[in-house]
Design a protein around this motif. Structure first.
Motif: not given
Length: 343
Positions: A248-257, A291-295, A331-335
Motif C-alpha cells: 500500500a505504501l509503495t502504491r501511494e508513493w507511485q501516485t504521489l510521485n 512533500l517534495s520530490l526530494e522527500n 514528513p518527519y526528519p527520520l531519513d
C-alpha cells in the motif's frame, strides 16, 4: 434516490419504497438500516421475510419465484437479497432489471452488500432499481461525522453527552461502531442515571478500535503522525502481514510521485487519470503541500531497502520499520536514522 444513514429514518406509517439498496463496508450502519426497514415493513403487513445470498450455488430463478409467489400464510413479504460483491453478473443484471420494471406492492425487495463504486452505480440494473428505490451508502465514519453519531447514540440510550467522553469513545472504538454502541449500552447498565464521569468511563471501556490498511493510508496522506502510529499498533495486533502495508505504501508513493511531477511541470492534475475520486482529492492535496520530490526520493530508497530486507527475512520487528517509513510521509526528519535490520 441516495440518502445517507444519518438521514435515513422510517416511522411505522412511513410510505415504503418498493426497493432499498443498502451497500457499504460499515456493518453497524447497515444493520441499523435493515432493522428500520424490517420494523416498518412488519407494521405495514410484511409479516414474512426471506433471505437470499448470491453465492456460487445461487440460482436467480429462486429470486424470480420468490417475487412472484406469496405464502399461504402471508399477504405481503420482504425479500432480502445479499450481493456480497455488489455485482450480480450478466444473468442477475437481467433478472434485477426485469423485476425493477414490475413493481409489486405486496413484495418489498432489499438488496444489500459490501462497498460499491461508481462502476456498479452506473450499471443498467442499478439504475433501473434506483428509479423506485432508496440507496443508502454506509461508509466508515470519521471526524465530525463520528462524533455526531456517538452523541446521537448516547442521547438515544439516555446518556448525557460530553465532548471528553465522546473523544474517549472515539479513541477506543474508532472504526468499530458496533463496539462503540455496545460500550454505551454497557455504560448505561453500569450507570443507569446516564451521567458517568470521565474517570468512570475510562475504567469501563475497552480498546476495540479497528482499522484497515486503507484507513491507514488516508491518515498518512492527511499528515496525522500520532494517529498513524496508533493504527499501526492496532494492525500489528490484528496480525496484518507487513507485506500488505508495504504494498500500500509503495502504491501511494507511485501516485504521489506522479502527481508531484505533473505539478512541478506546471500541469493541471488529472484526477481521473490517477483514479482518485473526489472524496479523496483533498487528502492528496494535503500530502502534496508537505512533500517534495526530494522527500519522495528518500521514501523510495527506504521502501526499496525494506522490500529487500523483508524478502530475505532480515527484519525481526517489521512494524517498527513500517512506522519509520510511514512517518517519512509526514514528513518527519527520520531519513538520517538507519533501518538497522540486524537488531
Amino acid at each position: 434516490m441516495q440518502v445517507y444513514p444519518n438521514r435515513f429514518s422510517l416511522q411505522d406509517d412511513s410510505p415504503l419504497k418498493p426497493f432499498y439498496l443498502i451497500f457499504g463496508d460499515e456493518p453497524q450502519q447497515k444493520l441499523e438500516c435493515l432493522e428500520r426497514i424490517r420494523k416498518t415493513a412488519l407494521q405495514q403487513g410484511f409479516d414474512e421475510r426471506q433471505s437470499l445470498v448470491v453465492d456460487n450455488q445461487f440460482s436467480w430463478d429462486s429470486l424470480i419465484e420468490a417475487t412472484q409467489t406469496l405464502s399461504l400464510f402471508s399477504n405481503r413479504q420482504i425479500i432480502e437479497l445479499e450481493l456480497p460483491t455488489g455485482k450480480p453478473g450478466a444473468e442477475g443484471s437481467k433478472v434485477l432489471s426485469a423485476i425493477a420494471q414490475q413493481v409489486n406492492p405486496d413484495v418489498l425487495l432489499v438488496i444489500h452488500g459490501g462497498k460499491i463504486g461508481k462502476d456498479v452505480q452506473n450499471t443498467k440494473w442499478f439504475k433501473a432499481v434506483d428509479k423506485n428505490a432508496i440507496y443508502v451508502p454506509c461508509y466508515p465514519l470519521e471526524g465530525n461525522a463520528l462524533h455526531q453519531w456517538l452523541n446521537q447514540q448516547m442521547q438515544l440510550l439516555g446518556m448525557q453527552t460530553s465532548p471528553q467522553i465522546c473523544q474517549l469513545l472515539v479513541d477506543y472504538c474508532e472504526g468499530n461502531l458496533l463496539a462503540a454502541k455496545q460500550e454505551i449500552q454497557k455504560l448505561m447498565l453500569l450507570y443507569p442515571n446516564g451521567d458517568p464521569t470521565l474517570e468512570q468511563v475510562e475504567q469501563a471501556v475497552v480498546d476495540q478500535s479497528r482499522f484497515t490498511v486503507f484507513h491507514l493510508i488516508d491518515v498518512i496522506l492527511s499528515g496525522d503522525g500520532q494517529k498513524t502510529v496508533k493504527m499501526l499498533y492496532r494492525l500489528e495486533s490484528e496480525g496484518i502481514e507487513p507485506n500488505i502495508i508495504l504494498w500500500a505504501l509503495t502504491r501511494e508513493w507511485q501516485t504521489l510521485n506522479g502527481l508531484l511531477f505533473d505539478k512541478q511541470q506546471g500541469k493541471n492534475i488529472n484526477w481521473n487519470q490517477h483514479r482518485i475520486w473526489k472524496n479523496r482529492q483533498s487528502l492528496y492535496q494535503s500530502a502534496l503541500q508537505r512533500l517534495s520530490l526530494e522527500n519522495l526520493q528518500i521514501i523510495q530508497t527506504k521502501l526499496s531497502e525494506f522490500d529487500c530486507a523483508i524478502k530475505q527475512s532480515q527484519i525481526l520487528r517489521p512494524y517498527v520499520e513500517l512506522c519509520h517509513l510511514c512517518l517519512l510521509f509526514m514528513p518527519y526528519p527520520l531519513d538520517k536514522l538507519p533501518l538497522d535490520y540486524a537488531v
